[in-house]
Scaffold this motif. Structure first.
Motif, short mmCIF file in Angstrom:
data_model
loop_
_atom_site.label_atom_id
_atom_site.label_comp_id
_atom_site.label_asym_id
_atom_site.label_seq_id
_atom_site.Cartn_x
_atom_site.Cartn_y
_atom_site.Cartn_z
N GLY A 47 11.49 -6.48 -31.52
CA GLY A 47 12.61 -6.25 -32.43
C GLY A 47 12.22 -5.54 -33.72
N PHE A 48 10.93 -5.39 -33.97
CA PHE A 48 10.46 -4.72 -35.18
C PHE A 48 9.70 -3.45 -34.84
N GLY A 49 8.64 -3.58 -34.03
CA GLY A 49 7.86 -2.41 -33.65
C GLY A 49 6.48 -2.82 -33.21
N SER A 50 5.64 -1.82 -33.02
CA SER A 50 4.28 -2.09 -32.58
C SER A 50 3.28 -1.28 -33.39
N PHE A 51 2.16 -1.92 -33.66
CA PHE A 51 1.04 -1.25 -34.31
C PHE A 51 0.09 -0.85 -33.19
N ASN A 52 -0.17 0.43 -33.04
CA ASN A 52 -0.97 0.94 -31.94
C ASN A 52 -2.23 1.63 -32.45
N VAL A 53 -3.25 1.61 -31.62
CA VAL A 53 -4.46 2.36 -31.88
C VAL A 53 -4.35 3.66 -31.09
N LYS A 54 -4.31 4.77 -31.77
CA LYS A 54 -4.22 6.08 -31.11
C LYS A 54 -5.56 6.79 -31.21
N GLN A 55 -5.85 7.58 -30.20
CA GLN A 55 -7.11 8.32 -30.18
C GLN A 55 -6.84 9.77 -30.54
N ARG A 56 -7.61 10.27 -31.49
CA ARG A 56 -7.56 11.68 -31.85
C ARG A 56 -8.73 12.38 -31.18
N ALA A 57 -8.47 13.48 -30.56
CA ALA A 57 -9.52 14.24 -29.88
C ALA A 57 -10.38 14.97 -30.92
N ALA A 58 -11.59 15.31 -30.51
CA ALA A 58 -12.47 16.09 -31.38
C ALA A 58 -11.86 17.48 -31.57
N LYS A 59 -12.08 18.06 -32.74
CA LYS A 59 -11.55 19.40 -32.99
C LYS A 59 -12.45 20.13 -33.97
N THR A 60 -12.27 21.43 -34.01
CA THR A 60 -13.01 22.24 -34.97
C THR A 60 -12.08 22.59 -36.12
N ALA A 61 -12.63 22.65 -37.30
CA ALA A 61 -11.85 22.96 -38.50
C ALA A 61 -12.66 23.91 -39.36
N ARG A 62 -12.00 24.49 -40.35
CA ARG A 62 -12.66 25.43 -41.24
C ARG A 62 -12.78 24.84 -42.63
N ASN A 63 -13.96 24.99 -43.21
CA ASN A 63 -14.17 24.67 -44.61
C ASN A 63 -13.98 26.00 -45.35
N ILE A 64 -12.82 26.19 -45.93
CA ILE A 64 -12.45 27.46 -46.53
C ILE A 64 -13.36 27.81 -47.72
N SER A 65 -13.73 26.82 -48.52
CA SER A 65 -14.53 27.12 -49.71
C SER A 65 -15.93 27.62 -49.36
N LYS A 66 -16.50 27.13 -48.26
CA LYS A 66 -17.84 27.57 -47.85
C LYS A 66 -17.80 28.56 -46.70
N ASN A 67 -16.60 28.83 -46.18
CA ASN A 67 -16.40 29.75 -45.07
C ASN A 67 -17.27 29.37 -43.86
N THR A 68 -17.20 28.07 -43.51
CA THR A 68 -17.95 27.57 -42.37
C THR A 68 -17.02 26.83 -41.42
N THR A 69 -17.47 26.65 -40.21
CA THR A 69 -16.73 25.89 -39.21
C THR A 69 -17.40 24.53 -39.06
N ILE A 70 -16.59 23.48 -39.07
CA ILE A 70 -17.12 22.14 -38.88
C ILE A 70 -16.44 21.51 -37.66
N THR A 71 -17.11 20.53 -37.07
CA THR A 71 -16.54 19.80 -35.95
C THR A 71 -16.17 18.40 -36.42
N ILE A 72 -14.92 18.06 -36.21
CA ILE A 72 -14.45 16.72 -36.54
C ILE A 72 -14.52 15.91 -35.25
N PRO A 73 -15.31 14.83 -35.21
CA PRO A 73 -15.47 14.07 -33.98
C PRO A 73 -14.20 13.32 -33.59
N ALA A 74 -14.11 12.93 -32.33
CA ALA A 74 -12.99 12.12 -31.86
C ALA A 74 -13.03 10.78 -32.59
N HIS A 75 -11.85 10.26 -32.91
CA HIS A 75 -11.78 8.98 -33.62
C HIS A 75 -10.45 8.31 -33.36
N ASP A 76 -10.40 7.02 -33.65
CA ASP A 76 -9.18 6.24 -33.49
C ASP A 76 -8.45 6.16 -34.83
#
Length: 99
Positions: A47-76
């Motif tokens: 009647g209220f809702g549920s608190f769930n653990v979701k998984q985020r997949a690993a992804k690559t992102a850009r650090n704009i200030s250093k102009n580099t690519t970083i990998t963000i690991p998978a996490h919950d």
């Protein structure tokens, strides 16, 4: 609304002591956090809702200030999904008995 506001509402509606309401709210939050963090367990409040653990997949992102690519690991991450009846109430719809 803050935690203090919630405690005040509980005290006003139930008449229990503020200290007891604070202990109950703190205990509820601790149970939710510990079950999600340590056990990776979902919590369902009918009647209220549920608190769930979701998984985020690993992804690559850009650090704009250093102009580099970083990998963000998978996490919950924690997530909240409101119950169907809760959503109907928010929309101003008639709440059905089966929810």
């Amino acid at each position: 609304m803050t935690k203090a506001d919630i405690i005040n509402e509980i005290v006003d509606k139930t008449g229990i002591a503020r200290k007891d309401a604070t202990i109950a709210i703190e205990a509820f939050m601790e149970v939710v956090k510990s079950n999600m963090v340590n056990k990776r367990e979902n919590i369902y409040l009918r009647g209220f809702g549920s608190f769930n653990v979701k998984q985020r997949a690993a992804k690559t992102a850009r650090n704009i200030s250093k102009n580099t690519t970083i990998t963000i690991p998978a996490h919950d991450i924690p997530a909240f999904k409101p119950a169907k009846s809760f959503l109907q109430m928010m929309k101003g719809e008639e709440v059905t008995a089966e929810d």
